[in-house]
Design a protein around this motif. Structure first.
Motif, PDB file in Angstrom:
ATOM      1  N   ALA A 150      46.286  54.899  31.727  1.00 44.66           N
ATOM      2  CA  ALA A 150      46.813  53.623  31.288  1.00 44.66           C
ATOM      3  C   ALA A 150      45.899  52.518  31.795  1.00 44.66           C
ATOM      4  O   ALA A 150      45.186  52.695  32.778  1.00 44.66           O
ATOM      5  N   THR A 151      45.904  51.387  31.130  1.00 44.58           N
ATOM      6  CA  THR A 151      45.102  50.247  31.570  1.00 44.58           C
ATOM      7  C   THR A 151      45.935  49.393  32.506  1.00 44.58           C
ATOM      8  O   THR A 151      47.061  49.033  32.170  1.00 44.58           O
ATOM      9  N   PRO A 152      45.411  49.046  33.680  1.00 36.18           N
ATOM     10  CA  PRO A 152      46.162  48.157  34.564  1.00 36.18           C
ATOM     11  C   PRO A 152      46.509  46.861  33.845  1.00 36.18           C
ATOM     12  O   PRO A 152      45.747  46.407  32.971  1.00 36.18           O
ATOM     13  N   PRO A 153      47.619  46.250  34.168  1.00 39.25           N
ATOM     14  CA  PRO A 153      48.047  45.043  33.451  1.00 39.25           C
ATOM     15  C   PRO A 153      47.226  43.814  33.836  1.00 39.25           C
ATOM     16  O   PRO A 153      46.587  43.773  34.881  1.00 39.25           O
ATOM     17  N   GLY A 154      47.246  42.833  32.947  1.00 40.48           N
ATOM     18  CA  GLY A 154      46.703  41.520  33.286  1.00 40.48           C
ATOM     19  C   GLY A 154      45.201  41.360  33.217  1.00 40.48           C
ATOM     20  O   GLY A 154      44.664  40.393  33.773  1.00 40.48           O
ATOM     21  N   ILE A 155      44.484  42.284  32.538  1.00 41.93           N
ATOM     22  CA  ILE A 155      43.036  42.125  32.414  1.00 41.93           C
ATOM     23  C   ILE A 155      42.770  41.028  31.385  1.00 41.93           C
ATOM     24  O   ILE A 155      43.202  41.128  30.236  1.00 41.93           O
ATOM     25  N   PRO A 156      42.067  39.963  31.768  1.00 40.24           N
ATOM     26  CA  PRO A 156      41.878  38.830  30.855  1.00 40.24           C
ATOM     27  C   PRO A 156      40.786  39.067  29.818  1.00 40.24           C
ATOM     28  O   PRO A 156      40.011  40.030  29.920  1.00 40.24           O
ATOM     29  N   GLN A 181      53.737  54.879  42.115  1.00 44.16           N
ATOM     30  CA  GLN A 181      53.921  54.152  40.868  1.00 44.16           C
ATOM     31  C   GLN A 181      52.627  54.078  40.073  1.00 44.16           C
ATOM     32  O   GLN A 181      52.618  54.235  38.852  1.00 44.16           O
ATOM     33  N   VAL A 182      51.495  53.836  40.765  1.00 44.54           N
ATOM     34  CA  VAL A 182      50.209  53.740  40.075  1.00 44.54           C
ATOM     35  C   VAL A 182      49.784  55.111  39.542  1.00 44.54           C
ATOM     36  O   VAL A 182      49.240  55.213  38.442  1.00 44.54           O
ATOM     37  N   GLN A 211      44.887  44.753  40.160  1.00 49.07           N
ATOM     38  CA  GLN A 211      44.382  44.935  41.520  1.00 49.07           C
ATOM     39  C   GLN A 211      44.413  46.379  41.985  1.00 49.07           C
ATOM     40  O   GLN A 211      43.703  46.749  42.912  1.00 49.07           O
ATOM     41  N   LEU A 212      45.210  47.226  41.329  1.00 46.10           N
ATOM     42  CA  LEU A 212      45.346  48.621  41.749  1.00 46.10           C
ATOM     43  C   LEU A 212      45.018  49.543  40.585  1.00 46.10           C
ATOM     44  O   LEU A 212      45.493  49.336  39.458  1.00 46.10           O
ATOM     45  N   ILE A 213      44.227  50.596  40.869  1.00 43.64           N
ATOM     46  CA  ILE A 213      43.836  51.526  39.817  1.00 43.64           C
ATOM     47  C   ILE A 213      43.537  52.890  40.429  1.00 43.64           C
ATOM     48  O   ILE A 213      42.986  52.977  41.530  1.00 43.64           O
ATOM     49  N   ALA A 214      43.922  53.951  39.728  1.00 44.97           N
ATOM     50  CA  ALA A 214      43.698  55.319  40.202  1.00 44.97           C
ATOM     51  C   ALA A 214      42.273  55.760  39.853  1.00 44.97           C
ATOM     52  O   ALA A 214      41.880  55.703  38.684  1.00 44.97           O
ATOM     53  N   VAL A 215      41.526  56.186  40.876  1.00 43.37           N
ATOM     54  CA  VAL A 215      40.132  56.606  40.676  1.00 43.37           C
ATOM     55  C   VAL A 215      39.819  57.809  41.558  1.00 43.37           C
ATOM     56  O   VAL A 215      40.579  58.159  42.460  1.00 43.37           O
ATOM     57  N   THR A 216      38.673  58.435  41.309  1.00 40.08           N
ATOM     58  CA  THR A 216      38.213  59.555  42.128  1.00 40.08           C
ATOM     59  C   THR A 216      38.148  59.147  43.596  1.00 40.08           C
ATOM     60  O   THR A 216      37.590  58.106  43.931  1.00 40.08           O
ATOM     61  N   ASP A 217      38.704  59.978  44.487  1.00 39.31           N
ATOM     62  CA  ASP A 217      38.788  59.599  45.897  1.00 39.31           C
ATOM     63  C   ASP A 217      37.416  59.333  46.521  1.00 39.31           C
ATOM     64  O   ASP A 217      37.218  58.331  47.217  1.00 39.31           O
ATOM     65  N   ASN A 218      36.437  60.212  46.265  1.00 43.82           N
ATOM     66  CA  ASN A 218      35.121  60.021  46.868  1.00 43.82           C
ATOM     67  C   ASN A 218      34.443  58.753  46.385  1.00 43.82           C
ATOM     68  O   ASN A 218      33.697  58.103  47.131  1.00 43.82           O
ATOM     69  N   VAL A 219      34.690  58.386  45.135  1.00 46.11           N
ATOM     70  CA  VAL A 219      34.109  57.154  44.592  1.00 46.11           C
ATOM     71  C   VAL A 219      34.729  55.945  45.282  1.00 46.11           C
ATOM     72  O   VAL A 219      34.036  54.989  45.663  1.00 46.11           O
ATOM     73  N   MET A 246      38.535  42.333  35.941  1.00 52.99           N
ATOM     74  CA  MET A 246      39.598  42.644  36.885  1.00 52.99           C
ATOM     75  C   MET A 246      39.357  41.928  38.213  1.00 52.99           C
ATOM     76  O   MET A 246      40.254  41.283  38.774  1.00 52.99           O
ATOM     77  N   TRP A 247      38.132  42.033  38.733  1.00 52.60           N
ATOM     78  CA  TRP A 247      37.790  41.426  40.024  1.00 52.60           C
ATOM     79  C   TRP A 247      37.980  39.908  39.972  1.00 52.60           C
ATOM     80  O   TRP A 247      38.582  39.310  40.870  1.00 52.60           O
ATOM     81  N   ILE A 248      37.461  39.295  38.909  1.00 52.18           N
ATOM     82  CA  ILE A 248      37.528  37.835  38.782  1.00 52.18           C
ATOM     83  C   ILE A 248      38.966  37.351  38.758  1.00 52.18           C
ATOM     84  O   ILE A 248      39.330  36.408  39.472  1.00 52.18           O
TER      85      ILE A 248
END
Length: 225
Positions: A41-47, A90-91, A162-170, A196-198
Motif C-alpha cells: 500500500a502507499t503511505p498516506p499524504g504523499i503530495p 498497523q504499518v 512518515q512510516l513505511i515497511a522496508v527491508t530491514d538491512n536497508v 515524502m521527506w519534504i
C-alpha cells in the motif's frame, strides 16, 4: 527507524543473508513487473510535485543541530493504536498483501514489497518500519525542543508518509542519514521518497540543511507529477 527483535545469527549467517537478500530483490522485481504496486500500500499524504516544491521552498534552511542529548527513548514507540495493535503492526498490515495476524496482532504471514530496494519478503521479521525522517535527524532539525508527547506523535505518525515497511538491512544501512548522503537504491522511487521527506519536514515544522535541500531538489526534479 525501528527494528523488530534481532534474529539469531551463526557463522554462516552473513553469506546466507546476502544470498537471501539478492534472491528477494530478484523475486521482488519479477513480482512488481507482473503486478505493479500490488505488494504494498502507499503511505498516506504523499503530495504532488507542485505541492512538494512549494513546501520545500517554505522550509527553513539552517545549519544542522547537535545530537547531544538525543535518545530514542525520547520518541516513545511503538504505541498501541487500535485494540491490541501497535504502530508497527498497523504499518505491516497496511503495507503488506494478504497479511494474517494472530490474537496479539502479530503478523504470522503475508507479503511485503520494499520500495527502497525492490525486494519482496514473506516473513515480517525481515521487514523494518522506517521512519522516513529518522528520529535522530528530527532531533537535529528541531525536535530537540519538542515535548515528549509531540515526539511520540511524530514517531508514531500514521496520518502522513512518515512510516513505511522496508527491508530491514536497508533500513539499518540508512540509519539517521538525510538525502544528501542516503537515497533509495531503486532510483525510480527517489521522486516519491523526496516528496515524502519534504512533506514530513514541512508538516512537523522541521528545518533542513543546504546540502539536504539540494539533494531533495535534484530528486524532486525527476518527478513527472
Amino acid at each position: 527507524m525501528a527494528r523488530p527483535t534481532a534474529k539469531t545469527s551463526g557463522p554462516a549467517r552473513p553469506r546466507a543473508r546476502a544470498v537471501t537478500l539478492a534472491l528477494a530483490t530478484l523475486v521482488g522485481a519479477a513480482l512488481s513487473a507482473l503486478s505493479a504496486g500490488a505488494a504494498a500500500a502507499t503511505p498516506p499524504g504523499i503530495p504532488s510535485k507542485a505541492t512538494a516544491q512549494s513546501q520545500l521552498n517554505a522550509l527553513t534552511v539552517a545549519a544542522e543541530g547537535s545530537t547531544s542529548g538525543y535518545s530514542r527513548d525520547l520518541f516513545p514507540h511503538w504505541i498501541t493504536v487500535s485494540d491490541s495493535c501497535d504502530t508497527r503492526e498497523q504499518v505491516l498490515k497496511r503495507d503488506g498483501t494478504s497479511v494474517v495476524v494472530n490474537s496479539s496482532c502479530q503478523a504470522t504471514s503475508g507479503r511485503w514489497y520494499s520500495p527502497y530496494d525492490g525486494a519482496t519478503w514473506t516473513a515480517a521479521s525481515d521487514v523494518d518500519i522506517d521512519h522516513v525522517v529518522p528520529l535522530a535527524e528530527a532531533w537535529r532539525s528541531g525536535a530537540s525542543s519538542w515535548t515528549t508527547s509531540r515526539r511520540q506523535s511524530f514517531a508514531n505518525d500514521l496520518s502522513g508518509p512518515q512510516l513505511i515497511a522496508v527491508t530491514d538491512n536497508v533500513n539499518q544501512s540508512k540509519g539517521d542519514q538525510d538525502p544528501s548522503t542516503w537515497q533509495p537504491s531503486l532510483s525510480s522511487y527517489r521522486c516519491t521518497y523526496s516528496k515524502m521527506w519534504i512533506t514530513v519536514k514541512y508538516t512537523w515544522g522541521l528545518r533542513l540543511q543546504s546540502s539536504e535541500k539540494s539533494a531533495l531538489q535534484s530528486m524532486l526534479n525527476t518527478c513527472s507529477s
